[in-house]
Each structure stands twice: as C-alpha cells, then as structure tokens.
Design an enzyme around this catalytic site. Structure first.
Site, PDB file in Angstrom:
ATOM      1  N   ASP A 192      26.832 -11.995  33.194  1.00 30.64           N
ATOM      2  CA  ASP A 192      26.444 -12.421  31.853  1.00 30.64           C
ATOM      3  C   ASP A 192      24.998 -12.919  31.935  1.00 30.64           C
ATOM      4  OD1 ASP A 192      25.950 -13.896  29.531  1.00 30.64           O
ATOM      5  OD2 ASP A 192      27.863 -14.954  29.580  1.00 30.64           O
TER       6      ASP A 192
ATOM      7  N   ASN B  72      16.663  -7.592  17.705  1.00 33.64           N
ATOM      8  CA  ASN B  72      16.313  -6.739  16.576  1.00 33.64           C
ATOM      9  C   ASN B  72      15.001  -7.262  15.992  1.00 33.64           C
ATOM     10  OD1 ASN B  72      16.881  -8.789  14.519  1.00 33.64           O
ATOM     11  ND2 ASN B  72      19.039  -8.414  14.960  1.00 33.64           N
TER      12      ASN B  72
ATOM     13  N   ASP C 260      21.996  -9.894  22.144  1.00 37.17           N
ATOM     14  CA  ASP C 260      21.243 -10.744  21.220  1.00 37.17           C
ATOM     15  C   ASP C 260      22.109 -11.904  20.722  1.00 37.17           C
ATOM     16  OD1 ASP C 260      19.205 -11.630  19.537  1.00 37.17           O
ATOM     17  OD2 ASP C 260      19.405  -9.993  18.109  1.00 37.17           O
TER      18      ASP C 260
END
Length: 166
Positions: A10, A24, A34
């Site tokens: 992770d 984004n 994100d």
C-alpha cells in the site's frame, strides 16, 4: 547510484521522502490510489490541494504529506489512454520526469511511484511499465536520489516491474 526497486504494498504506508499520487486534474481526490492517499493523509491534504488550482495532464504539483509517513505528496496527472494517438506516451513520461524534478527541488532522496494511468485511465500496463522504468532510469542518473520505488498494486504488476529492473 540510485537503487530502483519494485515492491507490492500500500503506497500510503511506504516510508519515503515523497510519494507520487496518480491524481486527476482537479487534484481534489478520486478513486483508486488517489482516494487512498487522500484518506490516509487526512483532510489537510484536500485543503492544500484546493489552493493549487488543479494540474494539467503530464504535469505534477507538490503538497505536504500530512498524516502519511512521506514528507511530500507529488500529484501527477497521467493521461487517459485513447489508443496512443494523443501524445499519451509523452504525457506519461512527463509525469515521471516532473515528479522527480519536484522531489529533487525539495531535497527528497527517496520517492515511491504507483503505476500511473493504468487503472481507470486504461493505459496498457506493459507499455506504462516500460515508460516508467525507462524514464526514471534516464532521469535519476544525476539527480541525487538514493532510492526509487515502483509500488505495485498486484503480483502481476510486481513481476512486470521486477523483470524490467532485472
């Protein structure tokens, strides 16, 4: 000599100077990596991102890491795959280059990259890995970075990166 290492974990748990967020263009959070980074960093990350005015595809912006073990989050906006006819390769390479430049400018000696654009942006994974490794190898030769991690989501990605780094 910069070490290049592929790991499967992770990315929000990696103890490095900077982690890269596959962001984004709004920089206001989303799904996948994100969303995970925004959740782990805490609400201060979103508050700082709201002051940045978004980010263009192929570019990157830096914030503090807040509750993450990393000092910084570098938000890189990768391209959506449209068949490769819209400068996707160049834009993806630019994400890695710009991220390394920002890291160096802020004194980072270690950085962790996710597999940018290969999730909901549908960039072909083999091509994305080739671009990531080649771009990073070319950029780290003289930038003073100690270690670059390619943080893989699954075992398939891990094997892909390990073979490229072998």
């Amino acid at each position: 000599m910069t070490r290049l290492v592929a790991i499967q974990t992770d990315i929000t748990t990696v103890e490095v100077d900077a982690i890269v967020n596959a962001a984004n263009s709004s920089l206001l959070g989303g799904g996948g990596v994100d969303g995970a980074i925004h959740r782990a960093a805490g609400p201060q990350l979103l508050a700082e991102c709201q002051t940045l005015g978004g980010c263009r595809t192929g570019e990157a912006k830096l914030t503090q890491g807040y509750q993450l073990p990393a000092n910084y989050v570098i938000h890189a906006v990768g391209p959506v795959w449209h068949g490769g006819k819209h400068e996707e390769v160049t834009l993806l390479a630019n994400c890695y280059r710009r991220s390394l430049e920002l890291a160096r400018r802020h004194g980072a000696k270690s950085i962790a990259f996710p597999c940018i654009s290969t999730g909901v942006y549908h960039f072909p994974k083999d091509l994305a890995a080739d671009i990531a490794v080649a771009t990073v190898k070319g950029a780290v030769a003289d930038n003073g970075m100690d270690v670059v991690y390619f943080v893989c989501f699954d075992n398939e990605d891990l094997k892909r990166y390990q073979s490229l780094l072998a």
